[in-house]
Design a protein around this motif. Sequence first.
Motif, PDB file in Angstrom:
ATOM      1  N   ASN A 161       0.394   1.993  -8.759  1.00 26.43           N
ATOM      2  CA  ASN A 161       1.698   1.348  -8.525  1.00 26.43           C
ATOM      3  C   ASN A 161       2.130   1.491  -7.075  1.00 26.43           C
ATOM      4  O   ASN A 161       2.609   0.538  -6.472  1.00 26.43           O
ATOM      5  CB  ASN A 161       2.779   1.984  -9.407  1.00 26.43           C
ATOM      6  N   LYS A 164       0.300  -1.023  -5.250  1.00 28.51           N
ATOM      7  CA  LYS A 164       0.704  -2.387  -5.626  1.00 28.51           C
ATOM      8  C   LYS A 164       2.051  -2.765  -5.029  1.00 28.51           C
ATOM      9  O   LYS A 164       2.253  -3.883  -4.594  1.00 28.51           O
ATOM     10  CB  LYS A 164       0.837  -2.485  -7.162  1.00 28.51           C
ATOM     11  N   TYR A 165       2.988  -1.806  -5.054  1.00 32.59           N
ATOM     12  CA  TYR A 165       4.351  -2.129  -4.632  1.00 32.59           C
ATOM     13  C   TYR A 165       4.641  -1.686  -3.195  1.00 32.59           C
ATOM     14  O   TYR A 165       5.803  -1.617  -2.797  1.00 32.59           O
ATOM     15  CB  TYR A 165       5.360  -1.556  -5.638  1.00 32.59           C
ATOM     16  N   ASP A 189       6.123   6.429  -1.734  1.00 31.16           N
ATOM     17  CA  ASP A 189       5.694   5.222  -1.020  1.00 31.16           C
ATOM     18  C   ASP A 189       6.853   4.635  -0.226  1.00 31.16           C
ATOM     19  O   ASP A 189       8.014   5.020  -0.409  1.00 31.16           O
ATOM     20  CB  ASP A 189       5.098   4.189  -2.001  1.00 31.16           C
ATOM     21  N   GLY A 219       0.010  -6.481 -13.130  1.00 29.56           N
ATOM     22  CA  GLY A 219       0.602  -5.426 -13.954  1.00 29.56           C
ATOM     23  C   GLY A 219       0.823  -5.863 -15.393  1.00 29.56           C
ATOM     24  O   GLY A 219       1.049  -7.035 -15.668  1.00 29.56           O
ATOM     25  N   SER A 220       0.745  -4.900 -16.318  1.00 31.22           N
ATOM     26  CA  SER A 220       0.996  -5.221 -17.722  1.00 31.22           C
ATOM     27  C   SER A 220       2.326  -4.634 -18.165  1.00 31.22           C
ATOM     28  O   SER A 220       2.806  -4.920 -19.246  1.00 31.22           O
ATOM     29  CB  SER A 220      -0.116  -4.638 -18.585  1.00 31.22           C
ATOM     30  N   GLY A 221       2.926  -3.802 -17.331  1.00 34.13           N
ATOM     31  CA  GLY A 221       4.161  -3.146 -17.741  1.00 34.13           C
ATOM     32  C   GLY A 221       3.903  -1.971 -18.674  1.00 34.13           C
ATOM     33  O   GLY A 221       4.819  -1.475 -19.314  1.00 34.13           O
ATOM     34  N   LEU A 224       3.437   2.873 -16.601  1.00 34.68           N
ATOM     35  CA  LEU A 224       4.356   4.013 -16.557  1.00 34.68           C
ATOM     36  C   LEU A 224       4.677   4.535 -17.951  1.00 34.68           C
ATOM     37  O   LEU A 224       4.899   5.728 -18.130  1.00 34.68           O
ATOM     38  CB  LEU A 224       5.655   3.627 -15.838  1.00 34.68           C
TER      39      LEU A 224
HETATM   40  P1  ADP Z   1       3.200  -2.703 -14.078  1.00 39.25           P
HETATM   41  O1  ADP Z   1       1.893  -2.827 -14.759  1.00 39.25           O
HETATM   42  O2  ADP Z   1       4.044  -3.943 -14.155  1.00 39.25           O
HETATM   43  O3  ADP Z   1       3.104  -2.138 -12.699  1.00 39.25           O
HETATM   44  P2  ADP Z   1       4.314  -0.145 -14.867  1.00 39.25           P
HETATM   45  O4  ADP Z   1       4.649   0.349 -16.230  1.00 39.25           O
HETATM   46  O5  ADP Z   1       3.250   0.587 -14.136  1.00 39.25           O
HETATM   47  O6  ADP Z   1       3.990  -1.684 -15.017  1.00 39.25           O
HETATM   48  O7  ADP Z   1       5.630  -0.161 -14.003  1.00 39.25           O
HETATM   49  C1  ADP Z   1       6.809  -0.753 -14.533  1.00 39.25           C
HETATM   50  C2  ADP Z   1       7.623  -1.422 -13.441  1.00 39.25           C
HETATM   51  O8  ADP Z   1       8.180  -0.429 -12.576  1.00 39.25           O
HETATM   52  C3  ADP Z   1       6.799  -2.321 -12.528  1.00 39.25           C
HETATM   53  O9  ADP Z   1       6.703  -3.616 -13.033  1.00 39.25           O
HETATM   54  C4  ADP Z   1       7.584  -2.272 -11.230  1.00 39.25           C
HETATM   55  O10 ADP Z   1       8.618  -3.233 -11.270  1.00 39.25           O
HETATM   56  C5  ADP Z   1       8.217  -0.895 -11.236  1.00 39.25           C
HETATM   57  N1  ADP Z   1       7.477   0.070 -10.385  1.00 39.25           N
HETATM   58  C6  ADP Z   1       6.596   1.001 -10.797  1.00 39.25           C
HETATM   59  N2  ADP Z   1       6.140   1.744  -9.768  1.00 39.25           N
HETATM   60  C7  ADP Z   1       6.760   1.265  -8.670  1.00 39.25           C
HETATM   61  C8  ADP Z   1       6.733   1.603  -7.265  1.00 39.25           C
HETATM   62  N3  ADP Z   1       5.958   2.600  -6.794  1.00 39.25           N
HETATM   63  N4  ADP Z   1       7.509   0.873  -6.431  1.00 39.25           N
HETATM   64  C9  ADP Z   1       8.299  -0.124  -6.896  1.00 39.25           C
HETATM   65  N5  ADP Z   1       8.371  -0.497  -8.180  1.00 39.25           N
HETATM   66  C10 ADP Z   1       7.619   0.186  -9.062  1.00 39.25           C
END
Ligand code: ADP
Length: 259
Positions: A161, A164-165, A189, A219-221, A224
């Motif tokens: 993540n 990705k973000y 990050d 992402g699949s959501g 986390l």
């Molecule tokens: P995804 O597969 O969509 O990344 P996650 O369950 O890993 O799903 O994360 C849920 C949501 O939390 C993500 O869609 C994103 O919007 C947000 N997110 C997670 N990690 C970060 C991060 N490091 N920075 C910004 N947003 C994040």
Amino acid sequence: NLYESVDVEGGGELSRLCSNFNTMSKILSKIEQQRREFIHNVSHELKTPLSSIKLLIESLKYGTYEDLNIYKEFFKDIYGEVERMKQIIDDLMIIVDIDEKKSKLNLELAHINYLIDKVINRMHLKAKSKNINIIYKEIDNIQIKLDIIKIDRVITNILDNAIKYSNENGNIYIYLYNEENYAVIKVKDEGVGIPEEDLSRIFERFYRVDKARSRETGGSGLGLFIAKQLVDLHEGEILVESKLKQGSIFYVKIPVDLI
Ligand code: ADP
């Protein structure tokens, strides 16, 4: 509503029984609703890549392209979508295991430092593709009992993540240290950040802040949600701090004295 509530006038045992019954039926309704939502979400998540694959195959079927590279591009896209479906199904299988409580901890003595190094190495190319710098600092040398595969997965999901973000050329900082009776892995990050109103929900399954954006990033959501479940199994904690457009910090805290 599947379950009607029952009312009895006055007090006494019957009235208490009714009240318990009503509470139970509310819980059952909620479970039923969650089950429906879950099936709806899973179907939707799998349908999206499947529709793309269908479109791509139709283009291949009816297209007459002179340039062979176009076919290669199509196959690459199809492969990407198949990978995404596989990722979703793998994630779902982990969730089912956790739900059925089949997922027991396989505790082994582990150097967390070694585990973090391994994950960073694996993610190295992905970070490099966005010119992201991963800076890791082991503040305390920590050797504790944990489930290596599960904690590897937790660190992987969080670092994935963070990459990705993050924006291109960003930095990611990872720290490992002791705090009271916990080993703490901190991942910071400088990326897009998370709006305050979403912070409490990002650990829910299928929850995504920006649906379009995280679909784009594959992402699949579920990442986390799984991370939290696995940390919970360790009786640990996972916490987040974030500021929109400034970045996020995730803390994974694992008790040092698991037996
Ligand atoms: P995804 O597969 O969509 O990344 P996650 O369950 O890993 O799903 O994360 C849920 C949501 O939390 C993500 O869609 C994103 O919007 C947000 N997110 C997670 N990690 C970060 C991060 N490091 N920075 C910004 N947003 C994040």
